[in-house]
Design an enzyme around this catalytic site. Structure first.
Site, PDB file in Angstrom:
ATOM      1  N   THR A 217      30.906 -12.949  18.018  1.00 50.99           N
ATOM      2  CA  THR A 217      30.028 -13.504  16.989  1.00 50.99           C
ATOM      3  C   THR A 217      30.130 -15.036  16.961  1.00 50.99           C
ATOM      4  OG1 THR A 217      30.280 -11.550  15.641  1.00 50.99           O
ATOM      5  CG2 THR A 217      29.805 -13.563  14.452  1.00 50.99           C
ATOM      6  N   ASP A 248      29.891  -7.116   9.053  1.00 50.85           N
ATOM      7  CA  ASP A 248      30.133  -8.068   7.964  1.00 50.85           C
ATOM      8  C   ASP A 248      29.275  -9.324   8.066  1.00 50.85           C
ATOM      9  OD1 ASP A 248      31.585  -8.663  10.343  1.00 50.85           O
ATOM     10  OD2 ASP A 248      32.680 -10.206   9.240  1.00 50.85           O
ATOM     11  N   GLY A 269      35.147 -10.788  13.615  1.00 54.67           N
ATOM     12  CA  GLY A 269      36.194  -9.789  13.817  1.00 54.67           C
ATOM     13  C   GLY A 269      35.674  -8.397  13.547  1.00 54.67           C
ATOM     14  N   GLY A 271      34.208  -5.899  11.796  1.00 52.85           N
ATOM     15  CA  GLY A 271      33.381  -6.018  10.605  1.00 52.85           C
ATOM     16  C   GLY A 271      33.706  -5.063   9.473  1.00 52.85           C
TER      17      GLY A 271
HETATM   18  N1  ASP Z   1      32.119  -9.183  12.832  1.00 54.44           N
HETATM   19  C1  ASP Z   1      31.170  -8.698  13.793  1.00 54.44           C
HETATM   20  C2  ASP Z   1      30.757  -7.311  13.414  1.00 54.44           C
HETATM   21  O1  ASP Z   1      31.597  -6.514  13.034  1.00 54.44           O
HETATM   22  C3  ASP Z   1      31.703  -8.706  15.183  1.00 54.44           C
HETATM   23  C4  ASP Z   1      32.310 -10.010  15.619  1.00 54.44           C
HETATM   24  O2  ASP Z   1      32.712 -10.808  14.803  1.00 54.44           O
HETATM   25  O3  ASP Z   1      32.342 -10.271  16.815  1.00 54.44           O
HETATM   26  O4  ASP Z   1      29.609  -6.995  13.535  1.00 54.44           O
END
Ligand code: ASP
Length: 351
Positions: A217, A248, A269, A271
């Site tokens: 992300t 998230d 992270g 989510g």
């Molecule tokens: N937080 C993101 C999600 O869970 C994934 C990421 O941060 O890479 O969709």
């Protein structure tokens, strides 16, 4: 008697003057310490290990992170707003296939790309978000349009795609988001699922071999010259996600939060854990209600709260005085920050 009165008056004048000088001096000190503006970004957290990186790949990531943060830095330096800095910085990373946002987003179980994004204005507490779009080239622009031009905070799916079109945002064929690397990552997970005998959906979904492809992300937090904070986050979510799963990133308070009284935060992270821990808002709340510093609040939420639940990931954040935090409990997090003097820090691994 006259002489005594004169001396009293003189000492009163001197005392007042001294106090004024002292007050002026302490304000000057604060102003000198506080940067005029500040910016910090992430390009995802995860099992990013040096042993899995080639020097070329590492250089490519660092160059793109630098390009992105310089874009935001220029906006802020030229008197632009933190909202514009956040949007333009994220656009650079969305357009790069290196990150799991915009071009290069991860694939769902149905081999599609469904994108999420959000943005928040710390001055007004206005916010905008979009979830599960498939045709909007830069989802952070859509989040911004939702905030600026709609009566809503969050739009999802086909309606969100339609709104983006009506707003004149750049629309692309879903195929635009395809990258071989992300497609192969999905195939690898599906293969693992097939060969695992005693798995449940959860272990297959989060197999440790594919942890690298899970995250990526992008996000940005900034303070502008006018003392306004803003934060934004954009993502393709998690590889192999199903059933319209939303993470998230587009959830205000979890993936993104900004409040001029405290800080601006963007998360990355796992989510599901970041939603349950309400990560971005929790950091702000610890500062607002408990008087913690940004660093203390970020440490508590990422390590104690998210880590305590069994989740992993990280955040980047800027507080109202321009202090920056880059906190994570994973092996690495693509990240960069720049102060108002143009001093640049770009990092990938834990250091
Ligand atoms: N937080 C993101 C999600 O869970 C994934 C990421 O941060 O890479 O969709």
């Amino acid at each position: 008697m006259k002489k005594i009165l004169y001396l009293c008056a003189l000492s009163l004048v001197l005392f007042t003057c001294k106090n004024e000088v002292a007050t002026e001096k302490s304000e000057t000190t604060i102003n000198q310490e506080r940067p005029e503006f500040s910016i910090v970004i992430h390009g995802g957290a995860g099992t990013i290990l040096k042993k899995n990186m080639t020097p070329e790949k590492e250089a490519a990531y660092k160059a793109k992170l630098e390009e992105a943060i310089r874009t935001g830095y220029e906006v802020l330096k030229n008197g632009g707003t933190s909202l514009d800095a956040v949007t333009k910085t994220i656009n650079v990373m969305e357009d790069s296939p290196l990150f799991n946002a915009g071009k290069g987003a991860v694939f769902t179980n149905e081999e599609t790309n469904e994108l999420d994004a959000s943005i928040m204005d710390g001055k007004s507490l206005n916010a905008g978000a979009s979830a599960g779009t498939t045709t909007v080239r830069n989802p952070i622009d859509l989040a911004r349009a939702v905030m600026d031009n709609s009566p809503h905070v969050m739009l999802s799916g086909k309606g969100a795609d339609r709104f983006a079109k009506e707003q004149g945002l750049q629309i692309v064929e879903p195929r635009y988001f395809y990258t071989e690397r992300r497609f192969n990552a999905l195939q690898k997970i599906k293969e693992t699922q097939k060969t695992e005998l005693d798995h449940d959906d959860k272990t297959a979904f989060y197999d440790s071999d594919i942890k690298d492809s899970k995250f990526g992300t992008v996000g940005c937090a900034a303070l502008d010259k006018y003392g306004n904070l803003a934060a934004g986050t954009s993502t393709g979510g998690m590889t192999n996600k199903r059933w319209g799963r939303v993470g998230d990133a587009p959830i205000i308070g979890a993936g993104t939060y900004a409040n001029n009284n405290t800080c601006a935060v963007s998360s990355t992270g796992w989510g599901e854990y970041f939603i349950r821990a309400m990560v971005a808002h929790d950091i702000s709340a610890l500062m607002e209600y408990k008087g913690l510093s940004l660093k203390e609040a970020a440490h508590e939420v990422i390590h104690d709260k998210v880590g305590g639940l069994g989740g992993d990931g990280g955040i980047v954040a800027v507080d109202k005085n321009g202090n920056v935090a880059m906190e994570f409990n994973t092996a690495g997090m693509y990240r960069a920050t720049m102060n108002d003097k143009g001093d640049l820090i770009v990092k990938i691994y834990k250091e």
